[in-house]
Scaffold this motif. Structure first.
Motif, PDB file in Angstrom:
ATOM      1  N   GLU A   1       0.812  -1.223   0.000  1.00 37.98           N
ATOM      2  CA  GLU A   1       0.000   0.000   0.000  1.00 37.98           C
ATOM      3  C   GLU A   1       0.843   1.269   0.000  1.00 37.98           C
ATOM      4  O   GLU A   1       0.292   2.368   0.034  1.00 37.98           O
ATOM      5  N   GLN A   2       2.165   1.103  -0.020  1.00 38.10           N
ATOM      6  CA  GLN A   2       3.102   2.214  -0.013  1.00 38.10           C
ATOM      7  C   GLN A   2       2.814   3.169   1.154  1.00 38.10           C
ATOM      8  O   GLN A   2       2.725   4.381   0.993  1.00 38.10           O
ATOM      9  N   ASP A   3       2.729   2.563   2.326  1.00 35.62           N
ATOM     10  CA  ASP A   3       2.445   3.305   3.552  1.00 35.62           C
ATOM     11  C   ASP A   3       3.743   3.491   4.342  1.00 35.62           C
ATOM     12  O   ASP A   3       4.163   2.610   5.101  1.00 35.62           O
ATOM     13  N   GLY A   4       4.395   4.639   4.136  1.00 32.16           N
ATOM     14  CA  GLY A   4       5.672   4.910   4.785  1.00 32.16           C
ATOM     15  C   GLY A   4       5.575   5.012   6.297  1.00 32.16           C
ATOM     16  O   GLY A   4       6.480   4.567   7.021  1.00 32.16           O
TER      17      GLY A   4
ATOM     18  N   LEU B   1       8.933   8.018   2.606  1.00 32.00           N
ATOM     19  CA  LEU B   1       9.668   7.225   1.620  1.00 32.00           C
ATOM     20  C   LEU B   1       9.037   7.277   0.233  1.00 32.00           C
ATOM     21  O   LEU B   1       9.730   7.468  -0.776  1.00 32.00           O
ATOM     22  N   PHE B   2       7.741   7.140   0.164  1.00 34.82           N
ATOM     23  CA  PHE B   2       7.077   7.017  -1.130  1.00 34.82           C
ATOM     24  C   PHE B   2       6.748   8.365  -1.770  1.00 34.82           C
ATOM     25  O   PHE B   2       6.319   8.419  -2.917  1.00 34.82           O
TER      26      PHE B   2
ATOM     27  N   GLU C   1      19.840   3.564 -10.221  1.00 33.84           N
ATOM     28  CA  GLU C   1      19.545   4.922  -9.784  1.00 33.84           C
ATOM     29  C   GLU C   1      18.041   5.158  -9.864  1.00 33.84           C
ATOM     30  O   GLU C   1      17.478   5.335 -10.945  1.00 33.84           O
ATOM     31  N   LEU C   2      17.399   5.155  -8.702  1.00 28.32           N
ATOM     32  CA  LEU C   2      15.940   5.248  -8.639  1.00 28.32           C
ATOM     33  C   LEU C   2      15.508   6.030  -7.402  1.00 28.32           C
ATOM     34  O   LEU C   2      16.266   6.150  -6.432  1.00 28.32           O
TER      35      LEU C   2
ATOM     36  N   ILE D   1      11.236   0.415  -4.633  1.00 28.56           N
ATOM     37  CA  ILE D   1      10.326  -0.547  -4.004  1.00 28.56           C
ATOM     38  C   ILE D   1       9.512  -1.274  -5.071  1.00 28.56           C
ATOM     39  O   ILE D   1       9.281  -2.493  -4.985  1.00 28.56           O
ATOM     40  N   GLU D   2       9.096  -0.575  -6.083  1.00 25.58           N
ATOM     41  CA  GLU D   2       8.284  -1.192  -7.128  1.00 25.58           C
ATOM     42  C   GLU D   2       9.083  -2.193  -7.966  1.00 25.58           C
ATOM     43  O   GLU D   2       8.511  -3.146  -8.511  1.00 25.58           O
ATOM     44  N   LYS D   3      10.412  -2.009  -8.021  1.00 27.04           N
ATOM     45  CA  LYS D   3      11.233  -2.892  -8.841  1.00 27.04           C
ATOM     46  C   LYS D   3      12.019  -3.920  -8.024  1.00 27.04           C
ATOM     47  O   LYS D   3      12.230  -5.051  -8.479  1.00 27.04           O
TER      48      LYS D   3
END
Length: 236
Positions: free
Chosen positions: A88-91, A127-128, A147-148, A154-156
């Motif tokens: 859920e990309q909850d930092g 973070l997100f 480099e991201l 996180i997605e990769k």
């Protein structure tokens, strides 16, 4: 004639009495000591001590086993919560489960480099949303820098598969799944590791498998906290 007869009888009685006396002298003297197979007090005390030590050892082993089961359960429950936070990309939620002193290390491959990116709790809360780009490591094969932004990473290399429905969930894996050396336990010797593995697809020759290792260590309060996200995949 009568005198001779009585003398003969007396002599015979005397000889018989003498033989019986010699036989009595040759018999072994009776003793009051009795032979017994019962253990002595010292032997009994020694056996009691040995039993006590064995019972204490068994109790200690049982307690260790119960503690290990409790720790494993606690780690697995926290790992599930962290998977949800990543999905859920909850930092904020992610940061709340990260070790407050060590922060969170990110490794794109199962061989953890000593200079891997590590972020603290304050950094993880946003973070997100952060637009800063990091060099997270180098791609296997090409050697190009990874480099991201954190979200892109996180997605990769984080939540890049359906780990909530993983094909395998393994505690403290030791064998590498691919040809990359696994050194997680060398970097975190006191850690508990939960690995989520998603197998590859037939159309890609099962080479597109993915795995995510959540690495936990105890904090000062004795609570298990996340210290590393270690990604794994097929490499050249």
């Amino acid at each position: 004639m009568k005198t001779s007869f009585f003398a003969t009888v007396f002599l015979a009685a005397f000889l018989v009495s003498g033989c019986q006396g010699d036989a009595a002298e040759n018999e072994p003297a009776e003793t009051n000591q009795e032979t017994t197979d019962e253990p002595t007090e010292t032997e009994m005390n020694s056996e009691t001590e040995a039993n006590r030590v064995e019972e204490e050892q068994e109790a200690s082993e049982k307690l260790d086993e119960e503690n290990a089961q409790t720790d494993e359960q606690a780690v697995k429950e926290k790992a599930e919560t962290i998977l949800t936070a990543l999905k859920e990309q909850d930092g904020e939620e992610l940061a709340s489960h990260v070790h407050n002193e060590k922060g969170l290390l990110f490794s794109p491959y199962v061989y953890v480099e000593t200079d891997a990116i590590t972020l603290k709790q304050d950094q993880l809360r946003t973070l997100f949303e952060a637009e800063e780009t990091y060099t997270w490591g180098y791609q296997h094969g090409s050697g190009k820098p990874i480099e991201l932004t954190a979200r892109e990473y996180i997605e990769k290399y984080g939540y890049d598969a359906a780990y909530e429905s993983a094909d395998e969930v393994v505690m403290n894996p030791t064998e590498p799944r691919g040809n990359t050396k696994r050194n997680v336990k060398e970097i975190f010797p006191d850690a508990e590791v939960v690995e989520y593995y998603v197998k590859g697809t037939e159309e890609n020759g099962n080479m597109d498998w993915k795995a995510l290792n959540l690495v936990f260590e105890k904090n000062e309060a004795g609570e298990w906290e996340l210290v590393a996200l270690v990604h794994d995949q097929w490499t050249i």
